[in-house]
Design an enzyme around this catalytic site. Structure first.
Site, PDB file in Angstrom:
ATOM      1  N   LYS A 116       0.777  -1.210  -0.032  1.00 44.98           N
ATOM      2  CA  LYS A 116      -0.072  -0.151  -0.056  1.00 44.98           C
ATOM      3  C   LYS A 116       0.707   1.179  -0.019  1.00 44.98           C
ATOM      4  O   LYS A 116       0.508   2.338  -0.472  1.00 44.98           O
ATOM      5  CB  LYS A 116      -0.900  -0.106   1.313  1.00 44.98           C
ATOM      6  N   GLU A 200      -1.696   7.336   7.990  1.00 46.80           N
ATOM      7  CA  GLU A 200      -2.385   8.274   7.234  1.00 46.80           C
ATOM      8  C   GLU A 200      -3.784   8.895   8.233  1.00 46.80           C
ATOM      9  O   GLU A 200      -4.113   8.798   9.077  1.00 46.80           O
ATOM     10  CB  GLU A 200      -3.287   8.064   5.877  1.00 46.80           C
ATOM     11  N   HIS A 235     -13.967  -3.083   9.116  1.00 47.12           N
ATOM     12  CA  HIS A 235     -13.285  -2.592   7.946  1.00 47.12           C
ATOM     13  C   HIS A 235     -13.626  -3.860   6.998  1.00 47.12           C
ATOM     14  O   HIS A 235     -12.896  -3.804   5.736  1.00 47.12           O
ATOM     15  CB  HIS A 235     -11.743  -2.517   8.030  1.00 47.12           C
ATOM     16  N   ARG A 296      -7.218  -8.147  -8.762  1.00 48.13           N
ATOM     17  CA  ARG A 296      -7.963  -9.477  -8.986  1.00 48.13           C
ATOM     18  C   ARG A 296      -9.317  -8.887  -9.093  1.00 48.13           C
ATOM     19  O   ARG A 296      -9.828  -7.815  -9.099  1.00 48.13           O
ATOM     20  CB  ARG A 296      -7.824 -10.311  -7.763  1.00 48.13           C
TER      21      ARG A 296
END
Ligand code: ADP
Ligand code: ADP
Ligand code: MG
Length: 672
Positions: A116, A200, A235, A296
Site C-alpha cells: 500500500k 494516514e 473494515h 484481481r
C-alpha cells in the site's frame, strides 16, 4: 479461447468461474484439499485433482502442486479467484515459467500494487489524489508519532502488506499511538510476514467507493463504473451496491479517469479494482482519495455485472486469451441498481465471531443463475452465488463467507425490497449466520435512505444488535404447531384423546421443555375445558390457535396476533423462521443438564478452533471481569478473549502460535 483452465480456488468463486467456463465451452479442472473432497466446487468442474491437507498452507497455497495438476490435466491457464494466490506475484511468474497463462495482471503490476505504501508513492506520481499521510520507509515509533501529530488525530495506522480489513488501527490520541503501532505491527508480521506500516489521516464519515477497471493486452483500459461498499464491519464489506447513491455523473467520470490512470501507471491487464475513500463535504460534493488497488476480481463483482449486463469472468478469460476488450468506454451503460449481501457463518451479537458447523438446512429464495450478458441486458432479479450445498460443513480452515445474495431492481427502492424479501426467504439451520442481522441493516433507516458511511453499523448499533427478531413464545408456538401436526399424521388421531400423560387436572396439559442457547425454558401447553389451547411460561399465558399451511409452514394465532412460521427440524434442532427473524431451539433434556453446574468455570476457553496470537497476561496476574486476556485468530479474523469474571490467572496452557480446538482451556482462572 482456452480449451481447459484450472481453477486454483474453492467455494463460491470457484463455482462462479466454472459456470462461465461451461457457458463458453471451456473445460475446467478443480483442485481440492482433504476437507473439500466432496465440496460443491469439485462437482462444478469437469475434473478434479487433490492437492493436500485441510489447511490452506498445505493445499490451496501449494503452488507447485497446483502447477503440476495443471500440467497433468493439460490445462492452458490458471484462474486464481480471490484470496489464496490471486495477488501473489511469484505465483503469477511461476505460471508463466511453467508455460501456463495466469488469468490476471502481469506480475509487475501485482508487485507495484502489493505494498500500500509503495503504491501510494506511484499514484502520487501519476497524479491520483491521496489521503494525507506518511507512506515512506522510516518506521521508527517516535518518527511515526511525529508524523501522526503533523497529520492530526485521528489517524489510521495501516500495514503496507495488509488486506481483508486486517492490520489497521485507528488512533484518536497521541498517548495511544505507540501501543497501537506495536499491536498493528504484530498483526502485520504474523499475518502478512511484513511489519511495515503507513500512517494516514483517518477520514471521518468516509464512504468506500471503488471503481472496476478492465484492461487488455492491446493497451485499452475502461472503467465499469463504481460500487459503494461503505457498509462494513471491522473494515470488511457487508453490503455492496452499484451505482453509488448520490454520486454525480461528473464525479463518476472523474473517479473513472483516476482509476484508469492508476491502472495504466502500472501497466495493468485484466480485471482490477481501484478503491477510493470518499468524503462528503458540507455542500454535498464528494471528494475522493486513492486507498489501494486490488489486482484481481473482487467478491462484489456481481453488482457490476448486474448493472452492466456483462459477465466479468468472461471478460477475464477473453483478455487472458489475448482478445481485445469486448466494449469501448462509450458503449458501457448503467442499467438499474444492484445490491449484494455477504452471507457469513458468524454471530453478529458476539462481535461477529465466525461459526462452524453443518448446514443442516440451506434454502435459498427463488432465484435464477447468472444470466448471460452479451447484448441482452437481462439481469437476474435475485441471484445466489454459493459454494456450499445443504449438508456441507463450514470448517474452520477457510473464511466464513458461505454465499452471496445479489439483487437487481429498476431503481434502488426496488432492489432494496427484493433484498429484504430474499433475506426473509433464506433459511439456514445448523450454525450461526448473519442473515437476520443483514435484514436489519437493510431495513435500517440509514441504509434505506442511503445515509452511507463506514460507521453505519456502529451508528445504528441499538437497532441492529441484541434482537432476537422472533419472540421466544412465538417460536415455542411454532414448535407446538409442528409437534401437534406430526403427532396427528403419525397417530392419525387427535393427540388429546390419547390415554397418556396428556390428561391431568380435568383439562389436559403437557410440558414443552425447550433450550435456547443452552438456557432452559419450561413451557406448558394446556387444553382448556372448552377445547381451546393455552401456552404458558411461568406466570405468562397466551391463548393459542394454529393450522398447517403447507410443508413445514404454519399459521399461528398467539394471544390474538397472527404469525406465519416455518419450522425445520434438523437433528435435535428445531429452527423456527418468522417474518422478522428466526430462533433455533432444541428439546431440553433436564437429566442431561443436571451435571452442568458441577465442573467448568475455572478457565478461559477458546470459543472456536484457531491460533493463539497473543497472551496478554502472565501466570499469577489478578484480572477483573471483562479484561482482555488473549487474542486468537480464526477464519481470517482476530478475536480478543475477555476474562469471564474476576480472578487470578493460574496456568497458561498454550503458547503464542499454538493451534487450539474449540472449547480448549487456554488458561486457568482461580479464586472468585
Ligand atoms: P477487499 O476487496 O477489500 O480486499 P474482500 O472482502 O473482497 O475485501 O476480500 C477480503 C480478502 O479475503 C481478500 O484477500 C479476498 O481475496 C479474500 N476472500 C474473501 N472471500 C473469499 C472467499 N470466499 N474465498 C477466498 N478468498 C476470499
Ligand atoms: P484492505 O486491504 O484491508 O481492504 P483498505 O486500505 O482497502 O484495506 O481499507 C479497508 C477499509 O478501511 C476501507 O474500506 C475503509 O472502511 C477503511 N479505511 C481505510 N483507510 C481509511 C482512512 N484513511 N480513513 C478512514 N477509514 C479508512
Ligand atoms: Mg481494500
Amino acid at each position: 479461447m482456452f480449451k481447459k483452465i484450472l481453477i486454483a480456488n474453492r467455494g463460491e468463486i470457484a463455482c462462479r468461474v466454472a459456470q462461465t467456463a461451461r457457458r463458453l465451452g471451456v473445460r475446467t479442472v478443480a483442485v481440492y484439499s482433504e476437507a473439500d473432497a466432496q465440496a460443491a466446487h469439485v462437482g462444478a468442474c469437469d475434473e478434479a485433482v487433490p492437492i493436500g491437507g485441510h489447511a490452506a498452507k498445505d493445499s490451496y497455497l501449494q503452488w507447485q502442486r497446483i502447477l503440476d495438476a495443471a500440467k497433468a490435466t493439460g490445462a492452458q491457464a490458471v484462474h486464481p479467484g480471490y484470496g489464496f494466490l490471486s495477488e501473489n506475484e511469484d505465483f503469477a511468474r511461476a505460471c508463466a515459467a511453467a508455460g501456463l497463462v495466469f488469468i490476471g495482471p502481469p506480475p509487475e503490476a501485482i508487485a507495484a500494487m502489493g505494498s500500500k505504501a509503495a503504491a501510494k508513492a506511484l499514484m502520487a506520481e501519476a497524479g491520483v489524489p491521496l489521503v494525507p499521510g506518511y507512506h515512506g520507509d522510516n518506521n521508527d515509533p517516535q518518527f511515526l508519532l511525529g508524523q501522526a501529530e503533523a497529520i492530526g488525530f485521528p489517524v489510521l495506522i495501516k500495514a503496507s502488506a495488509g488486506g481483508g480489513g486486517r492490520g489497521m488501527r485507528r488512533v484518536d490520541r497521541a498517548e495511544d499511538f505507540v501501543a497501537a503501532l506495536v499491536s498493528c505491527q504484530r498483526e502485520a508480521a504474523a499475518s502478512f510476514g511484513n511489519d511495515h506500516v503507513l500512517v494516514e489521516r483517518y477520514v471521518t464519515r468516509p464512504r468506500h467507493i471503488e471503481i472496476q477497471v478492465f484492461a487488455d493486452t492491446q493497451g485499452q483500459c475502461v472503467y465499469l463504473f463504481e460500487r459503494d461498499c461503505s457498509v462494513q464491519r471491522r473494515h470488511q464489506k457487508v453490503l455492496e451496491e452499484a451505482p453509488a447513491p448520490g454520486l454525480s455523473a461528473e464525479r463518476r467520470a472523474e473517479m473513472g479517469a483516476a482509476a484508469v490512470a492508476a491502472a495504466q501507471a502500472v501497466g495493468y491487464v485484466g480485471a482490477g479494482t481501484v478503491e477510493f475513500i470518499a468524503e462528503e463535504r458540507d455542500d454535498g460534493d464528494i471528494r475522493f482519495y486513492f486507498m489501494e488497488m486490488n489486482t484481481r476480481l473482487q467478491v462484489e463483482h456481481p453488482v457490476t455485472e448486474a448493472i452492466t449486463g456483462l459477465d466479468l469472468v468472461e471478460w477475464q478469460l477473453r483478455v487472458a486469451a489475448g482478445q481485445p476488450l469486448p466494449r469501448r468506454q462509450d458503449e458501457l451503460r448503467i442499467h438499474g441498481h444492484a445490491i449484494e449481501a455477504r452471507i457469513c457463518a458468524e454471530n453478529p451479537d458476539a462481535g461477529f465471531l465466525p461459526a462452524t458447523g453443518t448446514l443442516q438446512v440451506l434454502r435459498w429464495p427463488a432465484h435464477v443463475a447468472f444470466q448471460r450478458g452479451g447484448d441482452a441486458l437481462t439481469p437476474a432479479p435475485v441471484r445466489v452465488d454459493a459454494g456450499v450445498r445443504e449438508g456441507d460443513a463450514i470448517s474452520p480452515h477457510y473464511d466464513s463467507m458461505v454465499a452471496k445474495l445479489i439483487v437487481w431492481g429498476e431503481d434502488r427502492a426496488q432492489a432494496l425490497a427484493r433484498l429484504d424479501a430474499a433475506l426473509r426467504d433464506t433459511r439456514i439451520v445448523g450454525l450461526a449466520t448473519n442473515v437476520a442481522f443483514l435484514r436489519r441493516v437493510v431495513g435500517s433507516r440509514a441504509f434505506a435512505t442511503a445515509d452511507l458511511d463506514t460507521a453505519l453499523i456502529e451508528r445504528e448499533r441499538p437497532a441492529l444488535f441484541g434482537h432476537a427478531g422472533l419472540p421466544l413464545e412465538v417460536a415455542a408456538a411454532g414448535v407446538v404447531a409442528h409437534q401437534l401436526r406430526h403427532e396427528q399424521t403419525l397417530e392419525g388421531s387427535d393427540p388429546w384423546s390419547r390415554r397418556d400423560g396428556w390428561r391431568l387436572h380435568g383439562g389436559a396439559r403437557r410440558r414443552i421443555d425447550l433450550a435456547l442457547g443452552g438456557e432452559h425454558h419450561g413451557f406448558t401447553l394446556a387444553r382448556l375445558h372448552d377445547g381451546a389451547l393455552r401456552l404458558s411460561l411461568g406466570e405468562q399465558h397466551w391463548p393459542l390457535g394454529w393450522r398447517a399451511l403447507g410443508e413445514d409452514r404454519y399459521e399461528v394465532l398467539l394471544a390474538g396476533q397472527r404469525h406465519v412460521l416455518a419450522v425445520h427440524a434438523a437433528g435435535e434442532t428445531l429452527a423456527v423462521f418468522g417474518e422478522h427473524g428466526s430462533l433455533e431451539l432444541s428439546e431440553y433434556d433436564p437429566i442431561a443438564h443436571a451435571a452442568d453446574q458441577a465442573g467448568g468455570g475455572g478457565s478461559l476457553t477458546a470459543p472456536m478452533p484457531g491460533k493463539v496470537v497473543a497472551l496478554l497476561v502472565q501466570a499469577g496476574a489478578t484480572v477483573t471481569a471483562g479484561q482482555p486476556l488473549a487474542v486468537m485468530e480464526a477464519m481470517k479474523m482476530e478475536h480478543t478473549l475477555h476474562a469471564p469474571r474476576d480472578g487470578v490467572v493460574g496456568e497458561l496452557l498454550y503458547a503464542v502460535g499454538d493451534q487450539v480446538s474449540e472449547g480448549a482451556a487456554l488458561l486457568t482462572l482461580a479464586g472468585e
